[in-house]
Scaffold this motif. Sequence first.
Motif, PDB file in Angstrom:
ATOM      1  N   PRO A   1       0.775  -1.308   0.013  1.00  0.00           N
ATOM      2  CA  PRO A   1       0.046   0.106   0.057  1.00  0.00           C
ATOM      3  C   PRO A   1       0.901   1.361   0.021  1.00  0.00           C
ATOM      4  O   PRO A   1       1.694   1.391   0.635  1.00  0.00           O
ATOM      5  CB  PRO A   1      -0.750  -0.075   1.200  1.00  0.00           C
ATOM      6  CG  PRO A   1      -0.068  -0.919   2.103  1.00  0.00           C
ATOM      7  CD  PRO A   1       0.679  -1.859   1.441  1.00  0.00           C
TER       8      PRO A   1
ATOM      9  N   GLN B   1       3.449   0.219   7.510  1.00  0.00           N
ATOM     10  CA  GLN B   1       2.845   1.088   6.435  1.00  0.00           C
ATOM     11  C   GLN B   1       3.982   2.027   5.737  1.00  0.00           C
ATOM     12  O   GLN B   1       4.111   2.178   4.690  1.00  0.00           O
ATOM     13  CB  GLN B   1       1.929   1.896   6.949  1.00  0.00           C
ATOM     14  CG  GLN B   1       0.499   1.473   7.425  1.00  0.00           C
ATOM     15  CD  GLN B   1      -0.578   2.383   7.753  1.00  0.00           C
ATOM     16  OE1 GLN B   1      -0.690   3.405   7.400  1.00  0.00           O
ATOM     17  NE2 GLN B   1      -1.205   1.970   8.850  1.00  0.00           N
TER      18      GLN B   1
ATOM     19  N   SER C   1       5.486   1.682   1.975  1.00  0.00           N
ATOM     20  CA  SER C   1       5.267   2.755   0.985  1.00  0.00           C
ATOM     21  C   SER C   1       6.492   3.329   0.459  1.00  0.00           C
ATOM     22  O   SER C   1       6.674   3.573  -0.654  1.00  0.00           O
ATOM     23  CB  SER C   1       4.624   3.919   2.017  1.00  0.00           C
ATOM     24  OG  SER C   1       4.521   5.105   1.295  1.00  0.00           O
TER      25      SER C   1
ATOM     26  N   PRO D   1      -7.857   1.788   5.983  1.00  0.00           N
ATOM     27  CA  PRO D   1      -8.232   2.618   4.672  1.00  0.00           C
ATOM     28  C   PRO D   1      -9.368   3.631   5.205  1.00  0.00           C
ATOM     29  O   PRO D   1      -9.765   3.943   6.165  1.00  0.00           O
ATOM     30  CB  PRO D   1      -8.702   1.512   3.853  1.00  0.00           C
ATOM     31  CG  PRO D   1      -9.573   0.449   4.744  1.00  0.00           C
ATOM     32  CD  PRO D   1      -8.639   0.579   6.007  1.00  0.00           C
TER      33      PRO D   1
ATOM     34  N   THR E   1     -10.185   0.686   0.209  1.00  0.00           N
ATOM     35  CA  THR E   1      -9.437   0.846  -1.133  1.00  0.00           C
ATOM     36  C   THR E   1      -7.974   1.360  -0.927  1.00  0.00           C
ATOM     37  O   THR E   1      -7.861   2.333  -0.020  1.00  0.00           O
ATOM     38  CB  THR E   1     -10.110   1.787  -2.156  1.00  0.00           C
ATOM     39  OG1 THR E   1     -10.284   3.135  -1.540  1.00  0.00           O
ATOM     40  CG2 THR E   1     -11.648   1.250  -2.481  1.00  0.00           C
ATOM     41  N   TRP E   2      -6.854   0.771  -1.581  1.00  0.00           N
ATOM     42  CA  TRP E   2      -5.697   1.320  -1.353  1.00  0.00           C
ATOM     43  C   TRP E   2      -5.164   1.193  -2.771  1.00  0.00           C
ATOM     44  O   TRP E   2      -5.258   0.498  -3.824  1.00  0.00           O
ATOM     45  CB  TRP E   2      -4.786   0.145  -0.786  1.00  0.00           C
ATOM     46  CG  TRP E   2      -5.300  -0.127   0.646  1.00  0.00           C
ATOM     47  CD1 TRP E   2      -4.703   0.543   1.751  1.00  0.00           C
ATOM     48  CD2 TRP E   2      -6.049  -0.907   1.137  1.00  0.00           C
ATOM     49  NE1 TRP E   2      -5.354   0.028   2.951  1.00  0.00           N
ATOM     50  CE2 TRP E   2      -6.180  -0.909   2.640  1.00  0.00           C
ATOM     51  CE3 TRP E   2      -6.904  -1.934   0.559  1.00  0.00           C
ATOM     52  CZ2 TRP E   2      -6.920  -1.620   3.446  1.00  0.00           C
ATOM     53  CZ3 TRP E   2      -7.923  -2.744   1.267  1.00  0.00           C
ATOM     54  CH2 TRP E   2      -8.121  -2.707   2.732  1.00  0.00           C
ATOM     55  N   ASN E   3      -4.134   2.060  -3.265  1.00  0.00           N
ATOM     56  CA  ASN E   3      -3.223   2.026  -4.241  1.00  0.00           C
ATOM     57  C   ASN E   3      -2.224   1.175  -3.773  1.00  0.00           C
ATOM     58  O   ASN E   3      -1.752   0.939  -2.736  1.00  0.00           O
ATOM     59  CB  ASN E   3      -2.398   3.595  -4.465  1.00  0.00           C
ATOM     60  CG  ASN E   3      -3.634   4.418  -5.015  1.00  0.00           C
ATOM     61  OD1 ASN E   3      -4.293   4.255  -5.825  1.00  0.00           O
ATOM     62  ND2 ASN E   3      -3.268   5.790  -4.437  1.00  0.00           N
ATOM     63  N   ALA E   4      -1.721   0.247  -4.867  1.00  0.00           N
ATOM     64  CA  ALA E   4      -0.859  -0.754  -4.556  1.00  0.00           C
ATOM     65  C   ALA E   4      -0.057  -1.026  -5.667  1.00  0.00           C
ATOM     66  O   ALA E   4      -0.075  -0.609  -7.071  1.00  0.00           O
ATOM     67  CB  ALA E   4      -1.730  -1.949  -4.158  1.00  0.00           C
TER      68      ALA E   4
END
Length: 282
Positions: free
Chosen positions: A5, A144, A148, A210, A217-220
């Motif tokens: 994420p 996290q 990232s 989230p 929802t996550w950008n991944a």
Amino acid sequence: RLICPLLSIDLVHTLRQSLKPQKSYVFYCKSCGDIIVKDRKFLRVLPLPSENWSALVEEWCCHPNPFARSTLHPQHDDCFLGDTFFLLNSGNESHKSKENTRVICKRCRTMLGETVSTDTIKYYVTEVIIRPSEESFSPIPRSQFVQSMVAQCLVELSSAKSTFRFTVKGDDGKIYILIWLLNSDTLLVESLGSSSSHGVFTLFGDTFMPSSGPMGTWNAVKVLYQPCIKSRNKDLADAWEDDIGVHPLKFPSETCMELLLILGLSTISLPPSLRCMNSFQV
């Protein structure tokens, strides 16, 4: 497949986005929030060439390497940006451990980087949080933050250098993980009521939450990987290390182990039939 994420842009910026000349910054230890560098203003913020640039010069020059004895060390008002680290002139700052060249946080004893020379310190992007002087420190859960920053490194390098295979090395010189980036524009949608991935992050003492609502929802980014600890996959690791199409990423050894654990926990959250692809873990 691995899901890494990406945090909100308000929480974590890439170094090239967050560091600007003529602005004052404070550098904090990621683990405990202790101030490492206070109110430093840079006149120059410059990207470094890739770590193997000196070896490539020999292929470009028809005479002996003119840069063989040259080193790229920042002056007091400089900040040089690498793929997974940044270089600062040590100035009056002193975090060097007496035992070796590791740079250690005075409060929590976490490794922050290493000394490059008597007046240059390398800080790893996974160990330091940078904030403008006018902003306060905001703690970010460890797992996290690591995911990232590593995901940002993979995305930036794949875009800039068309590199999709990476070796993750520790500061001890050992290869810990082989990573193959599949794509960087994945959107993960998950039902919070039946999510099996929340336990992945609580292992590190934090919970990845989230946006509110029944769906998260996550950008991944999606990757394949192979662990290389305890001589696992040694032949493949040696082949990748000698391949000029594979880009090395260096982090503290402890962070490499954290990343490997995060990858493994992500894998076991998948159905058994989806956990492997062409001998790589997903």
